[in-house]
Design an enzyme around this catalytic site. Structure first.
Site, mmCIF file in Angstrom:
data_model
loop_
_atom_site.group_PDB
_atom_site.id
_atom_site.type_symbol
_atom_site.label_atom_id
_atom_site.label_comp_id
_atom_site.label_asym_id
_atom_site.label_seq_id
_atom_site.Cartn_x
_atom_site.Cartn_y
_atom_site.Cartn_z
ATOM 1 N N GLU A 33 41.287 46.736 56.390
ATOM 2 C CA GLU A 33 40.241 47.343 55.573
ATOM 3 C C GLU A 33 40.583 48.782 55.206
ATOM 4 O O GLU A 33 40.337 49.228 54.081
ATOM 5 C CB GLU A 33 38.893 47.290 56.307
ATOM 6 C CG GLU A 33 38.369 45.898 56.583
ATOM 7 C CD GLU A 33 37.928 45.163 55.325
ATOM 8 O OE1 GLU A 33 37.969 45.756 54.220
ATOM 9 O OE2 GLU A 33 37.546 43.984 55.429
ATOM 10 N N ASP B 261 42.687 34.195 52.338
ATOM 11 C CA ASP B 261 42.804 34.409 50.897
ATOM 12 C C ASP B 261 43.964 35.285 50.448
ATOM 13 O O ASP B 261 44.861 34.844 49.723
ATOM 14 C CB ASP B 261 41.480 34.957 50.344
ATOM 15 C CG ASP B 261 40.926 36.131 51.165
ATOM 16 O OD1 ASP B 261 41.577 36.567 52.126
ATOM 17 O OD2 ASP B 261 39.822 36.603 50.834
ATOM 18 N N GLU C 108 27.259 33.221 48.634
ATOM 19 C CA GLU C 108 28.471 33.568 49.369
ATOM 20 C C GLU C 108 29.353 32.347 49.590
ATOM 21 O O GLU C 108 30.581 32.442 49.555
ATOM 22 C CB GLU C 108 28.093 34.192 50.715
ATOM 23 C CG GLU C 108 29.254 34.602 51.588
ATOM 24 C CD GLU C 108 29.993 35.838 51.096
ATOM 25 O OE1 GLU C 108 30.936 36.267 51.782
ATOM 26 O OE2 GLU C 108 29.638 36.369 50.022
ATOM 27 N N GLU D 58 35.207 38.725 43.091
ATOM 28 C CA GLU D 58 36.308 37.776 42.877
ATOM 29 C C GLU D 58 36.207 37.013 41.554
ATOM 30 O O GLU D 58 37.218 36.796 40.873
ATOM 31 C CB GLU D 58 36.395 36.793 44.048
ATOM 32 C CG GLU D 58 36.915 37.401 45.332
ATOM 33 C CD GLU D 58 35.867 38.215 46.070
ATOM 34 O OE1 GLU D 58 36.239 39.085 46.886
ATOM 35 O OE2 GLU D 58 34.653 37.994 45.829
ATOM 36 N N THR E 108 44.334 44.046 46.738
ATOM 37 C CA THR E 108 43.203 43.139 46.917
ATOM 38 C C THR E 108 41.869 43.867 46.921
ATOM 39 O O THR E 108 40.823 43.233 47.027
ATOM 40 C CB THR E 108 43.384 42.287 48.189
ATOM 41 O OG1 THR E 108 42.528 41.150 48.140
ATOM 42 C CG2 THR E 108 43.103 43.115 49.439
#
Length: 624
Positions: free
Chosen positions: A212, A357, A485, A526, A613
């Site tokens: 993160e 992912d 979600e 996304e 990302t």
């Protein structure tokens, strides 16, 4: 898959005989015949005689209109009439018409669903882009008023909260978005905070997550460095805020501390948690690291090595991917956990949602970042990506019933276990990644013209468009127009009634299942990310239209009047209950991708940048 011919061979079978070459004499004679048949008055002999007189009269006028001294041979020795008119001029072929396009190619040339082309300068899209900019300003104003310096804003409570280590994550995540939007006042505010406070925060804070912190803070600093003109002779989107070297120096300090996650581990697989003020690291409580997390820091560390001249960052990060290359896989697919102690995968759970992912995303993006085919040292990444996408198509892709939406499911117990028709919203990164991997950032038309698309690329591009439709329908099926979600899909082996999205008019209301625990929306990026990439590559304006529809739903249901936007607890009810949290990625990703979707293709072109990302654009390496 589509029953139409593969894109690369359509023209071979398409009849284009109408425009075969014809001799000048044949063109001339056919022109006279055509003229005589189209004029009724020329059917009599007198009419024909008048036509001939008219024709030769015009020819004589043309010849005499030039100076006499231009007669004779021209500079190349070719015979001309008086006046310099070549014999071929009278027998010249009519202007060649554009080649007739096949139906599929015609759709390729027309960028919208109704066949019209909308330019980037269209005032409608300029106005919509301005609306996104105003939304970003509103989000920032709430953060600045109530949470400046905190990681995240709680817009309803009007206060800040630190959930990402206390490094002011929203400031750094939003910085390059403000640069791209040309919001100099916000660039100045955010840049000033970074220069004044961030280095001290890094030296004093405790535990942070390697992944993160890398994608949000390190990635944000590196993108700000580049976009503010850090690499001379490249891009410079702002002239306010700190000098680029400030961003670079803070990035190096942070990365030096994060490197302990790699150097403390007994294997090439890093620990997931870092104590910043100690420059130490340790494994997660369960011992295992997330596969996506350890394999999704390479873009950032590679770029830092490139601009700092110190290879240590790239060396440590790339060891992870080189190590994963050696591990056994299931048709290129990998479990979502990996052990730093042993270096082996843990468990058999295979999915492209959370914890899986961005592993697949970074395989292709790191290869592109390093110059793709220009750098043979990274060819293995492209090979791993291609193998994995074959595995996705073979093992994870199914169709829903009754309407046949294409979706990507999961294998919680490996390839020999039962298939789960569960698809996280996170999986909606995949359409964009598939399209990017197919054309390498070029438009589909350009890639076809240059014969750059393999059969594998065409398969992946088709899957990208099918999955993008499904991701959009996850929005359409709900009462709010915002996606949950997680969604499940009706299949022949899986059905569950009474859990629809609340929009009974959706034709896919019976295909998509939304369970009570999965109905929240976190302002995720996304889907709009994939819409942006697919619009850039296909030029089909339906992706813009869909993005605008999603933006309007965000405006209607998540905007907080006092400033900021908030997550929702349940997208299937109107009015929805609000969750009181604005994720950093709403400013760093969601609004950035929407802004770029409605804007000019020359801003952050996909063949010159890769997005990490967290949507921070980093330049693609070019051989000098």
């Amino acid at each position: 898959m589509s029953k139409s011919l593969p894109y690369s061979v359509k023209d071979i079978h398409y009849d284009n005989a109408k425009f075969r070459h014809r001799s000048p004499l044949k063109v001339f004679s056919q022109s006279l015949l055509t003229l005589s048949t189209k004029r009724n008055y020329a059917s009599c002999s007198t009419g024909k005689f008048l036509i001939l007189i008219l024709f030769f009269g015009v020819a004589c006028l043309m010849l005499m209109s030039k100076s006499p001294n231009e007669s004779g041979l021209n500079e190349k020795g070719k015979v001309t009439f008086v006046g310099g008119l070549r014999l071929g001029g009278l027998l010249r072929k009519p202007p060649r018409l554009p080649p007739r396009l096949s139906p599929d190619e015609g759709q390729l040339r027309g960028s919208s669903t109704n066949g019209s082309t909308i330019s980037n300068s269209d005032p409608k899209w300029a106005a919509r882009q301005q609306s996104v900019k105003e939304a970003f300003d509103h989000a920032w104003s709430g953060y600045r008023k109530y949470a400046m310096g905190y990681d995240e804003l709680m817009p309803i409570s009007q206060k800040g909260v630190d959930g990402l280590g206390g490094l002011g994550a929203t400031v750094v995540d939003a910085l390059d978005t403000a640069m791209i939007m040309g919001l100099d006042n916000i660039v100045s505010e955010a840049g000033s905070w970074v220069e004044t406070h961030l280095l001290e925060r890094i030296s004093q804070k405790g535990q942070v997550n390697l992944f993160e912190t890398t994608i949000r803070v390190l990635g944000g600093l590196l993108s700000a460095y580049h976009l503010s003109g850090g690499e001379q002779g490249t891009v410079n989107m702002t002239h306010v805020g700190p000098k680029p070297v400030i961003y670079l120096n803070i990035a190096k300090d942070l990365a030096d501390r994060l490197l302990s996650a790699f150097t403390s581990s007994p294997t090439p697989v890093p620990f997931c948690d870092v104590i910043l003020h100690e420059s130490t690291a340790h494994p997660a409580p369960g011992g295992a690291s997330s596969t996506a997390e350890v394999a999704s820091v390479q873009l950032e560390f590679n770029y830092l090595s490139s601009i700092s001249g110190d290879p240590k960052y790239s060396t440590e990060a790339m060891k992870v991917l080189a190590h994963i290359k050696t591990l056994p896989k299931t048709e290129g697919l990998v479990p979502i956990y990996i052990s730093p102690q042993t270096g082996d995968f843990v468990g058999e759970n295979i999915r492209l949602g959370s914890r899986g992912d961005s592993y697949y995303e970074y395989l292709i993006k790191v290869w592109l970042q390093q110059g793709a085919k220009l750098n043979s040292n990274f060819t293995y990444l492209h090979d791993m990506y291609i193998e994995a996408m074959k595995g996705v198509r073979h093992l994870l892709v199914q169709n829903s019933i009754p309407k046949g939406l294409v979706f990507v499911g999961e294998l919680p117990y490996g390839s020999k276990g039962e298939f789960s028709p569960k698809m996280d919203h996170l999986v909606c990164f995949l359409p964009g990644t598939l399209a990017l991997g197919a054309t390498k950032g070029l438009t589909k038309e350009q890639a076809l013209k240059e014969n750059l698309l393999s059969f594998e690329d065409l398969e992946n591009l088709k899957l990208a468009e099918d999955l993008a439709k499904t991701c959009f329908e996850m929005y359409e099926v709900t009462a709010t127009g915002l996606a949950p979600e997680i969604a499940y899909f009706h299949t022949k082996d899986y059905t569950e009634d009474g859990l629809d999205g609340g929009n009974k008019s959706s034709m896919y209301a019976n295909d998509i299942i939304i369970k009570p625990a999965d109905r929240h929306n976190l302002l995720r990026p996304e889907t709009v990310e994939s819409l942006f990439v697919l619009y850039r590559i296909t030029k089909d304006t339906k992706y813009r239209d869909q993005g605008w529809q999603i933006f309007e739903a965000f405006e209607k249901y998540t905007k907080v009047k006092s400033g900021g936007y908030t997550s929702l607890d349940d997208v299937t009810e109107v009015p929805p209950h609000r969750r009181d949290k604005m994720e950093t990625f709403f400013l760093g990703e969601t609004l950035k991708y929407l802004y770029l979707l409605f804007g000019d293709d020359s801003v952050i072109p996909l063949d010159k940048f890769v997005f990490n990302t967290e949507a921070h654009p980093l330049p693609i390496r070019r051989n000098t």
